[in-house]
Design a protein around this motif. Structure first.
Motif, PDB file in Angstrom:
ATOM      1  N   GLU A  75      -5.937  -0.484  -9.679  1.00  0.00           N
ATOM      2  CA  GLU A  75      -5.474  -1.476  -8.605  1.00  0.00           C
ATOM      3  C   GLU A  75      -5.850  -1.063  -7.260  1.00  0.00           C
ATOM      4  O   GLU A  75      -5.906  -1.615  -6.340  1.00  0.00           O
ATOM      5  N   LEU A  76      -5.727   0.303  -6.958  1.00  0.00           N
ATOM      6  CA  LEU A  76      -6.338   0.864  -5.490  1.00  0.00           C
ATOM      7  C   LEU A  76      -7.694   0.561  -5.265  1.00  0.00           C
ATOM      8  O   LEU A  76      -7.989  -0.181  -4.219  1.00  0.00           O
ATOM      9  N   VAL A 105      -2.550   3.781   2.141  1.00  0.00           N
ATOM     10  CA  VAL A 105      -2.894   4.047   0.890  1.00  0.00           C
ATOM     11  C   VAL A 105      -2.991   5.486   0.692  1.00  0.00           C
ATOM     12  O   VAL A 105      -2.415   6.306  -0.395  1.00  0.00           O
ATOM     13  N   ARG A 117       0.580   6.984   0.441  1.00  0.00           N
ATOM     14  CA  ARG A 117       1.192   6.788  -1.004  1.00  0.00           C
ATOM     15  C   ARG A 117       0.397   7.876  -1.878  1.00  0.00           C
ATOM     16  O   ARG A 117       1.236   8.160  -2.733  1.00  0.00           O
ATOM     17  N   LEU A 118      -0.923   7.816  -1.867  1.00  0.00           N
ATOM     18  CA  LEU A 118      -1.250   9.156  -2.571  1.00  0.00           C
ATOM     19  C   LEU A 118      -0.827  10.354  -2.498  1.00  0.00           C
ATOM     20  O   LEU A 118      -0.567  11.076  -3.636  1.00  0.00           O
ATOM     21  N   TYR A 177      -3.071   2.449 -12.182  1.00  0.00           N
ATOM     22  CA  TYR A 177      -3.222   2.593 -10.467  1.00  0.00           C
ATOM     23  C   TYR A 177      -4.536   2.780  -9.929  1.00  0.00           C
ATOM     24  O   TYR A 177      -4.570   2.226  -8.711  1.00  0.00           O
ATOM     25  N   TYR A 178      -5.266   3.431 -10.218  1.00  0.00           N
ATOM     26  CA  TYR A 178      -6.503   3.828  -9.917  1.00  0.00           C
ATOM     27  C   TYR A 178      -7.337   2.494 -10.005  1.00  0.00           C
ATOM     28  O   TYR A 178      -7.805   2.165  -8.841  1.00  0.00           O
ATOM     29  N   ARG A 217     -13.286   4.068  -1.648  1.00  0.00           N
ATOM     30  CA  ARG A 217     -13.509   4.058  -3.140  1.00  0.00           C
ATOM     31  C   ARG A 217     -14.116   5.148  -3.571  1.00  0.00           C
ATOM     32  O   ARG A 217     -13.722   5.539  -4.893  1.00  0.00           O
ATOM     33  N   ARG A 254      -7.477  -3.217  -4.358  1.00  0.00           N
ATOM     34  CA  ARG A 254      -6.809  -3.438  -3.197  1.00  0.00           C
ATOM     35  C   ARG A 254      -7.526  -2.890  -2.069  1.00  0.00           C
ATOM     36  O   ARG A 254      -7.702  -3.890  -0.938  1.00  0.00           O
ATOM     37  N   ILE A 255      -8.487  -2.075  -2.061  1.00  0.00           N
ATOM     38  CA  ILE A 255      -9.362  -1.689  -1.185  1.00  0.00           C
ATOM     39  C   ILE A 255     -10.496  -2.659  -0.938  1.00  0.00           C
ATOM     40  O   ILE A 255     -10.960  -3.069   0.235  1.00  0.00           O
ATOM     41  N   GLU A 264       0.731  -1.082  -0.129  1.00  0.00           N
ATOM     42  CA  GLU A 264      -0.145   0.042  -0.003  1.00  0.00           C
ATOM     43  C   GLU A 264       0.691   1.235   0.090  1.00  0.00           C
ATOM     44  O   GLU A 264       0.430   2.289  -0.550  1.00  0.00           O
ATOM     45  N   ILE A 311     -11.695   8.134  -3.742  1.00  0.00           N
ATOM     46  CA  ILE A 311     -10.488   7.929  -4.646  1.00  0.00           C
ATOM     47  C   ILE A 311     -10.945   8.420  -6.218  1.00  0.00           C
ATOM     48  O   ILE A 311     -10.232   8.792  -7.044  1.00  0.00           O
TER      49      ILE A 311
END
Length: 156
Positions: free
Chosen positions: A84-85, A101, A104-105, A81-82, A144, A88-89, A53, A147
């Protein structure tokens, strides 16, 4: 004064910056000797500060010739990346993982520190006072959505 964990983290991140390939390979016991700490302290730093993350891949090999390899994973494609985020969430996310997360953003320039502060406030267990399973599910839905809004506004 910084904790030993902070010092080890900073040292490893500096090694990554100095590395031409963006990869660091260390021996846990040697690093522990250098910092005069127990090897489990090195494990703690790596498992909590160098997570996926946060943008790192960690691979290890145990045994006499064992090593720990840390690689910084760059974001090359924001749309990928969006996606994948969001994956992952998933349907549920603990607060600490959500904060990683968000961190990293910020690091990758997808959000400002102010936006991050707002997001962290919204996902806080202090705000979402529900049973744990419901709290993690609600946090994931909120993450979600935030983001999605964040990445949709990057095109403006």
């Amino acid at each position: 004064m910084s904790s030993i964990s902070d010092i080890i983290e900073h040292y490893l991140k500096q090694m990554l910056v100095d590395s031409e390939l963006g990869v660091v390979e260390i021996k846990r016991s040697e690093l522990a000797d250098s910092f005069q700490c127990v090897p489990s302290q090195i494990n703690y730093v790596i498992s909590t500060r160098f997570t996926l993350e946060k943008g790192f891949l960690v691979e290890s090999k145990r045994g006499g010739g064992g090593y720990i390899r840390i690689k910084k994973v760059p974001v090359l494609d924001s749309q990928r990346y969006y996606i994948e985020l969001l994956e992952r969430i998933g349907d549920s996310i603990p607060q600490v993982t959500a904060e990683h997360v968000i961190h990293r953003l910020i690091e990758e320039g997808f959000m400002t520190p102010r936006e991050a502060h707002l997001m962290k406030s919204m996902i806080s267990r202090d705000l979402i006072q529900l049973p744990l399973i419901l709290r993690d599910q609600l946090r994931a839905r909120m993450m979600r959505m935030m983001i999605t809004i964040l990445f949709a506004n990057k095109g403006e």
